[in-house]
Write an enzyme that holds these catalytic residues in place. Structure first.
Site, PDB file in Angstrom:
ATOM      1  N   CYS A 152      13.226  10.880   7.776  1.00 10.91           N
ATOM      2  CA  CYS A 152      13.065  10.412   9.124  1.00 10.91           C
ATOM      3  C   CYS A 152      14.549  10.347   9.930  1.00 10.91           C
ATOM      4  O   CYS A 152      14.692  10.715  11.028  1.00 10.91           O
ATOM      5  CB  CYS A 152      12.723   8.761   9.044  1.00 10.91           C
ATOM      6  N   ARG A 212      19.180  16.795   2.946  1.00  9.69           N
ATOM      7  CA  ARG A 212      18.722  15.739   2.058  1.00  9.69           C
ATOM      8  C   ARG A 212      17.273  15.757   1.934  1.00  9.69           C
ATOM      9  O   ARG A 212      16.523  15.674   3.114  1.00  9.69           O
ATOM     10  CB  ARG A 212      19.383  14.389   2.552  1.00  9.69           C
ATOM     11  N   GLU A 221       9.135   1.172  11.234  1.00  8.35           N
ATOM     12  CA  GLU A 221      10.123   2.176  11.130  1.00  8.35           C
ATOM     13  C   GLU A 221       9.265   3.351  11.152  1.00  8.35           C
ATOM     14  O   GLU A 221       8.772   3.841  10.224  1.00  8.35           O
ATOM     15  CB  GLU A 221      10.697   1.851   9.509  1.00  8.35           C
ATOM     16  N   LEU A 222       9.509   4.299  12.264  1.00  5.48           N
ATOM     17  CA  LEU A 222       8.759   5.318  12.548  1.00  5.48           C
ATOM     18  C   LEU A 222       9.530   6.673  12.691  1.00  5.48           C
ATOM     19  O   LEU A 222      10.648   6.570  11.936  1.00  5.48           O
ATOM     20  CB  LEU A 222       8.234   4.738  13.873  1.00  5.48           C
ATOM     21  N   LYS A 240       0.896  -1.117   0.083  1.00  6.79           N
ATOM     22  CA  LYS A 240      -0.036   0.010  -0.026  1.00  6.79           C
ATOM     23  C   LYS A 240       0.834   1.113  -0.049  1.00  6.79           C
ATOM     24  O   LYS A 240       1.396   1.540   0.977  1.00  6.79           O
ATOM     25  CB  LYS A 240      -0.868  -0.005   1.367  1.00  6.79           C
ATOM     26  N   GLU A 266       9.036  16.483  15.112  1.00  7.98           N
ATOM     27  CA  GLU A 266       9.864  16.359  14.031  1.00  7.98           C
ATOM     28  C   GLU A 266       9.567  17.439  12.913  1.00  7.98           C
ATOM     29  O   GLU A 266       8.174  17.677  12.777  1.00  7.98           O
ATOM     30  CB  GLU A 266       9.257  14.906  13.440  1.00  7.98           C
TER      31      GLU A 266
END
Ligand code: NAP
Length: 486
Positions: free
Chosen positions: A292, A286, A258-259, A182, A389
């Site tokens: 992340c 980048r 993978e957060l 997905k 973040e």
């Protein structure tokens, strides 16, 4: 037709189930936009729960035969896919730039990085091993073998439209798992193009099924409770990861997460300052800062902070903003208006609390979702930008006194994906690397991503590793056979 129109035109735009492209059930579709212009690029089939269920049925039907396919054959399909991606880097990069925004140079780098996962896992496919041992008590033997986990659901984010997919698809193919992918609603085109490329490389029908969708939860939710699904691998935000973990618990699915990240970038007074600035530009800029592993906050020894911030502001302030497909562009747009507004909100909050703008500081007017590369100094501890973040081209700089304080600042977050450390003192480098609560450390470098290395986090950044010799283990189960010698 322009080269840009042609790459979009050539993408298959359906759902891909059992080796066939077709419309979504009910014929629904959704629009994909170019964030550099804010204009529609094309429409893509809007996969529904029924499509996802059919995709799972196709993956289940293909699982047994795929698991029995010789590892060398699985590896060679991956190797051919690497070759095709390498030959088509220009078109794949243009497509990625159009749907995601990053510069063509960055898109080419991502295509190469993404392809590397296929080359790496083509080599891992033939190294799936077991053990044969004597029972310590004597008399019998202990045999272990590794087998594919089974049908997997792979969910990917918009920021690296190919690489976040290939680092799941590569090991799944190598291990002998079938899958349903997905892709992100904002950037499905690269994944749809990759699907065609994998079929061309010889991937049998049913092994990879792809369901783009504008309503992720509704579309993949029913799969999470279907006992035929055996694993979910997710890359994306921590709240969505937590929700998927809760659903996975019901069905006891294998899980890789993978957060989100909140990477600290530590510069000690003994660092090579120019190397630290070079590393900072890479770690911050980048992917337009939408990564992340982007350096989220810069903690710099007080006696070199001013010089570091001035040099970094000079570098970021002279970067060329523009549509990613224009020659000379170094910084493209952010993914959408929401993301640009969030970055602006974090900058405004820091400035209102006392931070100073060394360069940039605001969104850029006009078409597309641009935000000027920004350096903030004197950022107070209470500023939200040090905790949240950023996902944009903003570098907040703060100072520290001692090594202990630097480590405490770095670890003072619920996240733990990566940290960057610049120092020329070997003892300090190792002490700090050991003390950091992260899955990865960049030591005197601003770039950690490498298909041959185990990528992943701790704490709220998740668990599981992608790439390296560890990557394939996420898709394998160990079976133990007790062997009687009588
Ligand atoms: P997101 O909103 O969590 O979405 C990620 C994926 O999950 C998308 O495909 C999304 O579909 C899907 N999704 C959303 N809600 C869902 C649900 N209820 N059930 C199933 N799937 C669902 O994250 P994002 O904004 O795309 O990506 C940015 C985040 O990813 C950042 O936090 C970044 O740090 C993280 N990230 C982590 C890594 C890593 O390796 N640790 C790498 C890259 C990015 P839609 O597109 O339709 O919303």
């Amino acid at each position: 037709m322009s080269a840009q129109n042609a790459v979009v035109e050539n993408v298959p735009k359906g759902v891909y189930v059992g080796g066939q492209w077709r419309e979504a059930s009910g014929g629904a579709s959704f629009a994909v936009e170019d964030p550099g212009t804010g204009k529609r690029l094309c429409d893509v089939a809007d996969g529904q729960a029924e499509d996802a269920k059919e995709a799972l049925a196709a993956a289940v039907a293909a699982q047994q035969e795929w698991a029995a396919t010789p590892p060398r054959e699985r590896g060679e399909i991956l190797r051919r896919a690497w070759q095709l991606m390498t030959e088509r880097v220009e078109d794949l990069a243009m497509l990625m730039t159009l749907e995601m925004g990053k510069s063509l140079a960055e898109s080419k780098a991502e295509v190469t990085y993404a392809a590397e996962f296929f080359r790496w896992f083509s080599e891992e496919a033939v190294r799936i091993e077991g053990r044969y041992a004597q029972n310590p008590a004597g008399g019998s033997r202990l045999l272990t073998m590794k087998q594919p986990v089974g049908p997997c659901l792979l969910i990917t984010p918009w920021n690296f439209p190919l690489a976040m997919g290939t680092r799941k698809i590569g090991p799944a193919i190598a291990a002998g798992c079938t899958m349903i992918v997905k892709p992100a609603q904002l950037t499905p085109l690269s994944m749809l193009q990759l699907t065609d490329l994998l079929a061309e490389a010889g991937l049998p029908p049913g092994v990879l099924n792809v369901v783009p969708s504008s309503s992720a939860g509704k579309t993949v939710g029913p799969l999470m409770s279907d006992p035929r699904l055996r694993k979910v691998s997710f890359t994306g935000s921590t709240p969505v990861g937590q929700a998927l973990m809760a659903q996975a618990a019901e069905n006891l699915l294998r899980v890789s997460m993978e957060l989100g990240g909140n990477a600290p970038f530590l510069v000690f007074s003994d660092a090579d300052l120019d190397a630290a600035v070079d590393g900072a530009v890479v770690a911050k800029m980048r992917n337009n800062g939408e990564s992340c592993v982007a350096a989220n906050r810069f903690h710099v020894a007080a006696n070199v902070a001013e010089e570091f911030a001035r040099k970094l502001a000079d570098r970021l302030g002279s970067m060329t903003l523009g549509h990613g497909a224009e020659e000379g562009t170094q910084v493209g747009p952010l993914i959408d208006g929401d993301q640009r507004d969030k970055v602006a909100e974090l900058v405004d909050d820091a400035v209102a609390k006392g931070a100073k703008v060394a360069t940039g500081g605001s969104a850029v007017d006009g078409d597309g979702y641009f935000f000027a590369p920004t350096v903030l100094t004197d950022v107070p501890k209470k500023a939200r930008i040090l905790r949240e973040e950023v996902f944009g081209p903003v570098a907040p700089v703060t100072t520290f006194g001692s090594e202990e304080e630097a480590l405490a600042l770095a670890n003072g977050t619920e996240f733990g994906l990566v940290a960057y450390v610049f120092t020329q003192d070997l003892g300090r480098a190792l002490r700090v690397a050991e003390g950091l609560e992260t899955g990865m450390v960049g030591l005197n470098t601003g770039l950690v991503s490498n298909a041959a290395a185990p990528f992943g986090g701790v704490k709220a950044s998740g668990f599981g590793r992608e790439g390296g010799v560890e990557g394939i283990e996420e898709y394998l189960s160990t079976k133990y056979v007790a062997v009687s010698m009588s």
